[in-house]
Enzyme design. Structure first.
Site, PDB file in Angstrom:
ATOM      1  N   GLU A 259       0.834  -1.205   0.000  1.00 34.36           N
ATOM      2  CA  GLU A 259       0.000   0.000   0.000  1.00 34.36           C
ATOM      3  C   GLU A 259       0.867   1.254   0.000  1.00 34.36           C
ATOM      4  OE1 GLU A 259      -2.340  -1.458   3.333  1.00 34.36           O
ATOM      5  OE2 GLU A 259      -0.969  -0.435   4.697  1.00 34.36           O
ATOM      6  N   CYS A 328       2.192  34.515   9.105  1.00 35.26           N
ATOM      7  CA  CYS A 328       2.665  35.281  10.259  1.00 35.26           C
ATOM      8  C   CYS A 328       3.059  34.351  11.392  1.00 35.26           C
ATOM      9  CB  CYS A 328       1.618  36.296  10.687  1.00 35.26           C
ATOM     10  SG  CYS A 328       1.507  37.589   9.455  1.00 35.26           S
ATOM     11  N   GLU A 329       4.120  33.664  11.161  1.00 36.89           N
ATOM     12  CA  GLU A 329       4.665  32.666  12.052  1.00 36.89           C
ATOM     13  C   GLU A 329       5.920  32.171  11.326  1.00 36.89           C
ATOM     14  OE1 GLU A 329       2.947  28.854  14.453  1.00 36.89           O
ATOM     15  OE2 GLU A 329       1.608  30.292  13.584  1.00 36.89           O
TER      16      GLU A 329
HETATM   17  C1  LIG Z   1       0.332   6.208   5.344  1.00 38.91           C
HETATM   18  C2  LIG Z   1       0.137   4.785   5.152  1.00 38.91           C
HETATM   19  C3  LIG Z   1       0.692   4.138   4.038  1.00 38.91           C
HETATM   20  C4  LIG Z   1       1.543   4.831   3.009  1.00 38.91           C
HETATM   21  O1  LIG Z   1       2.813   5.167   3.468  1.00 38.91           O
HETATM   22  P1  LIG Z   1       3.887   5.805   2.469  1.00 38.91           P
HETATM   23  O2  LIG Z   1       5.077   6.060   3.294  1.00 38.91           O
HETATM   24  O3  LIG Z   1       3.297   7.061   1.909  1.00 38.91           O
HETATM   25  O4  LIG Z   1       4.116   4.831   1.377  1.00 38.91           O
HETATM   26  C5  LIG Z   1       0.427   2.799   3.904  1.00 38.91           C
HETATM   27  N1  LIG Z   1      -0.322   2.121   4.804  1.00 38.91           N
HETATM   28  C6  LIG Z   1      -0.864   2.717   5.885  1.00 38.91           C
HETATM   29  C7  LIG Z   1      -1.672   1.922   6.831  1.00 38.91           C
HETATM   30  C8  LIG Z   1      -0.652   4.063   6.093  1.00 38.91           C
HETATM   31  O5  LIG Z   1      -1.178   4.649   7.177  1.00 38.91           O
END
Ligand SMILES: *Cc1c(COP(=O)(O)O)cnc(C)c1O
Length: 405
Positions: A259, A328-329
């Site tokens: 993922e 503004c920070e």
């Molecule tokens: C954020 C996230 C990802 C993606 O992570 P990357 O570093 O962008 O590849 C995959 N799985 C879960 C559960 C996430 O929370």
């Protein structure tokens, strides 16, 4: 795409502007699938929190990607973009049982990351196919904010709690179809990843009805010159071999899921800003731009280094600048950075602006969020208009006149 294309888009659509290169997203996707082409059942679920514009979701859907989501709203955006519910995976953290039930009712695969909800969900819905998120306690990368697999992390069910987990599953007779881990961003060392994978394989042996193993993400992409990136091809070779051997041992061809967010979209993005003012102090030359951490928070939040090109003067003599925003920070994008000479009105381009940039933008200082453009087949497609004053007022309810006197 080239910097002259970016310059032309800044002229056409104005600044600040996010630009995404479709070809780069495609080539990253193909690189990943190629590296794992020897896995019989591979599935890529794009982690949409990195960049959640519907046009980007559509583009990835065309390529065959599924979606990894972390909220019911992301699920709804995915469905809106045309994804089948079976292509959507839901990996929340700390959400209510009610939200998990709602997402399940939409036909989406749920992933549970704590024992309390697992027990409650299992007792109510013993037949629903559920994935469980394991925390292998492996430290990936160095930044505690983006390392989510270590011992103090709030993510996942500790692998040390496996006996308890197995007991809940046996008592409720739940249907566990997948095991998941996500050790966080920035995997530098493939051996560390493979080590975590072994922990996942070990955990998987406790469950008889598995259909998939989800190895999450955390692939590192280069941000700075000479930055190391995850060697996907090498990981592909090693993990494929190990995964296929595990499937043989398990007695079933499982699906391997990744993922990735950053890996797919980070390098495809450029963020274009205009230099409003050059300000010379006793020690520093500031380039003040028409943006701030309201549009790009990563440098201030994580200390991330986004390479900055002066696309108006790419061949100019290099000088040292601190590039700062108009909030503004303190909102420093880059400190003491060598950049080709900058004049007021020049367009600067931040690299690696695809992941966790627009999706983390806010209206702080009551500024509008920028427009987004997808560069495809040599043309810029506007995929989100920049905001207007109406957007700032939307959902605000002024007091009735009589209450103000
Ligand atoms: C954020 C996230 C990802 C993606 O992570 P990357 O570093 O962008 O590849 C995959 N799985 C879960 C559960 C996430 O929370």
């Amino acid at each position: 795409m080239q910097s002259k294309d970016l310059l032309q888009l800044a002229e056409q659509f104005g600044s600040p502007l996010y630009v995404y290169d479709a070809d780069k997203i495609k080539s990253q996707y193909n690189r990943l699938t190629k590296a794992f082409s020897k896995v019989e059942k591979l599935r890529i679920n794009y982690a949409m929190k990195a960049l959640s514009n519907v046009a980007i979701l559509q583009l990835l859907k065309e390529m065959g990607s599924g979606l990894d989501t972390v909220s019911i709203q992301e699920v709804q955006l995915g469905l809106h973009a045309g994804y089948d519910p079976e292509k959507i995976f839901y990996t929340p953290n700390g959400v209510s049982l009610e939200e998990i039930e709602e997402v399940h009712a939409l036909g989406v695969q749920i992933n549970i990351d704590n024992l309390s909800i697992l027990e409650q969900f299992g007792a109510k819905h013993p037949n629903v196919p559920v994935c469980i998120r394991i925390n292998p306690h492996v430290m990936a990368g160095g930044n505690a904010n983006i390392s989510v697999g270590h011992i103090d992390s709030k993510f996942g069910i500790s692998v040390h709690q496996l006996p308890h987990l197995v007991r809940i599953v046996e008592n409720t007779k739940m249907n566990i179809v997948g095991i998941h881990m996500h050790t966080g961003s920035d995997i530098l060392d493939i051996e560390v990843f493979l080590y975590a994978a072994e922990i996942l394989f070990d955990a998987a042996k406790n469950f008889k009805n598995l259909e998939f193993l989800d190895f999450g993400s955390g692939f590192k992409v280069p941000y700075k010159k000479d930055d190391i990136e995850t060697d996907i091809e090498e990981l592909g070779k090693k993990l494929t071999k190990r995964f296929n051997a595990f499937c043989t041992e398990y007695g079933k061809e499982l699906t391997l899921i990744f993922e990735p967010g950053k890996f797919l979209v980070s390098e495809a993005g450029s963020f274009l800003v205009k230099v409003n003012v050059i300000k010379q102090t006793t020690s520093t030359v500031f380039a003040g731009v028409d943006s701030g951490f309201n549009h790009l928070i990563r440098p201030m939040l994580y200390g991330s280094q986004h390479h900055i090109d002066n696309i108006s003067n790419p061949k100019g003599k290099e000088r040292f600048y601190s590039v700062v925003g108009y909030i503004c920070e303190t909102d420093t994008f880059a400190n003491n950075r060598r950049i080709p000479e900058i004049k007021e009105g020049d367009i600067l381009s931040f690299r690696n602006a695809g992941a966790y940039c627009y999706s983390m933008a806010s209206n702080y200082n009551s500024r509008y969020k920028p427009a987004e453009v997808l560069w495809m087949n040599g043309q810029g497609h506007l995929i989100r208009a920049h905001e207007t004053f109406e957007d700032l007022l939307k959902n605000q309810i002024p007091l009735p006149v009589e209450a103000t006197v």
